[in-house]
Design an enzyme around this catalytic site. Structure first.
Site, PDB file in Angstrom:
ATOM      1  N   ALA A   1       2.327   3.099  -1.899  1.00 23.23           N
ATOM      2  CA  ALA A   1       3.378   2.223  -2.430  1.00 23.23           C
ATOM      3  C   ALA A   1       3.029   1.686  -3.811  1.00 23.23           C
ATOM      4  O   ALA A   1       3.904   1.527  -4.662  1.00 23.23           O
ATOM      5  CB  ALA A   1       3.620   1.060  -1.470  1.00 23.23           C
ATOM      6  N   GLU A   2       1.761   1.401  -4.037  1.00 21.05           N
ATOM      7  CA  GLU A   2       1.345   0.777  -5.293  1.00 21.05           C
ATOM      8  C   GLU A   2       1.286   1.763  -6.465  1.00 21.05           C
ATOM      9  O   GLU A   2       1.793   1.473  -7.537  1.00 21.05           O
ATOM     10  CB  GLU A   2      -0.032   0.106  -5.139  1.00 21.05           C
ATOM     11  CG  GLU A   2      -0.023  -1.146  -4.292  1.00 21.05           C
ATOM     12  CD  GLU A   2       0.580  -2.341  -4.995  1.00 21.05           C
ATOM     13  OE1 GLU A   2       0.873  -2.284  -6.207  1.00 21.05           O
ATOM     14  OE2 GLU A   2       0.774  -3.362  -4.319  1.00 21.05           O
TER      15      GLU A   2
END
Length: 191
Positions: free
Chosen positions: A86-87
């Site tokens: 996600a990051e």
């Protein structure tokens, strides 16, 4: 290259890493040191996993580091993978518009707090992010959603909103995304 062996002390929970095991209790963790593995993985000799490679190739390149960080910190590797995905999408050179850095998108203050000197180094970035996530899980009584919300918005935001996910659209979306990735990797069907 020297191998890395690990042993978790059952009385303290401390993970010991060494290249020279002193007893049969140690087991082989990596055939080569994590730094060398990360460099070979990200520079090409293990599947050409450069930053322009596919997400799956980049994920595979750092999986051993994620496993080792999970063992050392007690954070499930599936959660670390969900956060990294996600990051940064497994891009070790990622920099966010807000200044978050590397695979786990550590803010510079957080990186310093957890001893990350070279944010581009997958080993340092993953282990620093894993230690931070472990602290957040402890702070929020192992509540993954609150720890993930704090990872995104800061622990003070979660506390300020009464130990709930802060009502920020970005944070709410982030928590849903990381939770879905985590549950998928653990084989849990979301309801």
């Amino acid at each position: 290259a020297l191998p890395i062996y690990s042993w978790a002390d059952p009385s303290t929970g401390v993970l010991h890493l060494t290249d020279r095991p002193t007893s049969a209790a140690y087991s082989l963790l990596l055939k080569s040191p994590p730094q060398e593995l990360a460099e070979r993985s990200l520079n090409g000799s293990l599947g050409r996993a450069r930053s322009d490679a596919s997400r799956e190739e980049r994920k595979k390149a750092v999986s051993a580091l994620v496993e080792a960080a999970g063992q050392q910190t007690g954070v499930r590797p599936e959660l670390l993978h969900a956060v990294i995905s996600a990051e940064s999408g497994y891009d070790h050179k990622a920099v966010s518009p807000k200044g978050a850095l590397g695979l786990m998108q550590l803010m510079p203050e957080t990186a310093r707090r957890y001893g990350v000197k070279d944010w581009r180094d997958p080993l340092e970035n993953i282990f620093g992010g894993a230690r931070y996530l472990a602290d957040l899980l402890q702070m929020f009584d192992q509540n993954v959603k609150l720890a993930v919300a704090a990872y995104n918005a800061g622990e003070n935001a979660v506390i300020r909103y009464g130990y709930r996910v802060p009502p920020y659209r970005e944070t709410e979306t982030y928590v849903k995304r990381v939770s879905a990735l985590y549950e998928r990797d653990r084989g849990i069907v979301a309801r």
